[in-house]
Design a protein around this motif. Structure first.
Motif: not given
Length: 367
Positions: A274-280, A352-364
């Motif tokens: 979770k620490g990585v997903f919150r701060n990719p 582009r899609e991966l960049s979007f997912l990495l921005k979305l994951i911390p919020e989730l």
């Protein structure tokens, strides 16, 4: 938490730790630690075949006694690269494999606790099933995070074990991720730390042979000291990645973990996923620092989360559901097959899609 900072310069190097490759030859790279690199995406079995969660309705969390020879050998039958386990040193200097700081038992219905590091090796081994006999030793109980005392009941039980036994009785090709287990609530002087680490290093040196080995610890001074005491095996700093806060600020973020590793010559970081997903964004900073990155945590039992980490450049995962995750990783590493017979197409994200997912994951996963 009150972990005391020490200066590793206060502790002498382990001068008699041999450089003989026949004794200590577990290197990932021909150039040694200076060019250390994990060669493939690693799957690591947590405490062997997976940790025990005695209150969980999921039978996978009680399949094998965690941190036991039985669990380790069950894990060795799967396409795992490493197993992870916790090592502490008993009062008489014997490295034993056990996660909790205290061992719980009962006598005439009265529950009692003893600190693992304050019992002798013979007393430690007297709890639970006794190897080589049908007799049971002293009852082995466990305290849950909620403070409840539980009977340590599993589907396949086994004796407690020493580090030496693990080297002698576990498939030699299976790598060992040895976590140096220390108590968050104790203050360790430099002398105390060295007395705890030297017996572990001696067993590794005597019995490690060609086995791949990684050291890791949540305690920055222990990680730094084991790196100073030997230059054969890689050392990783374990961190919650900011998901929990500690008195020692070095434990409170991936940025602090990077500093510990770079300044201390460590080879990598193992973070709560979770620490990585919150701060990719930290993944790139870790790579730029020429450090390896692996993760642990409940999300590593979810195949999609593991696949996302592979795409992010994370180099390994510590898992509890070892059978499912080894199967999932084996499948995801196969070359893509896009013909009509491909019943399980892999996700194929554009940058582009991966960049979007990495921005979305911390919020989730904020809550």
């Amino acid at each position: 938490m009150s972990l005391k900072a020490i200066h590793v310069t206060e502790v002498p190097s382990l001068d008699n730790f041999p450089e003989n490759p026949s004794l200590c030859a577990s290197r990932f790279s021909p150039g040694g630690l200076s060019s250390f690199k994990i060669p493939k995406f690693l799957v690591v079995g947590h405490r062997g075949h997976g940790m025990n969660m005695l209150q969980s309705p999921d039978p996978r969390f009680s399949a094998f006694k965690e941190n036991s020879i039985l669990s380790f050998n069950a894990a060795s039958k799967l396409p795992l690269d490493f197993i992870e386990f916790d090592v502490q040193v008993t009062r008489d200097g014997c490295p034993v494999i056990f996660h909790d700081d205290f061992i719980y038992s009962e006598d005439n219905g009265v529950v009692y606790e003893k600190r693992v590091t304050e019992v002798s090796s013979s007393e430690f081994m007297s709890y639970g099933p006794q190897r080589g006999t049908e007799k049971s030793g002293k009852p082995l109980l466990r305290k849950s995070k909620e403070g409840k005392i539980l009977k340590w009941c599993v589907q396949q039980d086994d004796s407690l074990c020493t580090l030496q036994e693990a080297f002698e009785k576990v498939e030699p090709k299976l790598g060992f991720n040895i976590e140096l287990k220390l108590d968050d609530n104790l203050v360790y002087s430099s002398d105390h730390l060295s007395r705890l680490l030297l017996p572990i290093l001696q067993v590794v040196c005597d019995y490690g042979k060609e086995r791949p080995i990684i050291f890791s610890s949540f305690h920055p001074d222990a990680a730094l000291l084991v790196r100073k005491l030997q230059s054969i095996y890689p050392v990783f700093f374990l961190t919650n990645g900011g998901t929990e806060m500690y008195y020692d600020v070095r434990r409170n973020s991936l940025e602090e973990a990077i500093k510990v590793c770079v300044e201390g010559g460590l080879q990598g970081i193992v973070s709560e996923v979770k620490g990585v997903f919150r701060n990719p964004a930290a993944v790139n900073r870790i790579k730029e620092s020429k450090l390896s990155l692996m993760t642990y945590g409940k999300l590593n039992n979810v195949a999609e989360a593991v696949y996302m980490q592979h795409l992010m450049g994370i180099e390994g995962v510590i898992v509890d559901h070892v059978e499912e995750m080894t199967e999932a990783v084996t499948e995801m590493m196969k070359p893509s097959n896009r013909d009509a017979h491909d019943t399980k197409p892999k996700p194929n994200f554009s940058e582009r899609e991966l960049s979007f997912l990495l921005k979305l994951i911390p919020e989730l996963i904020q809550h």
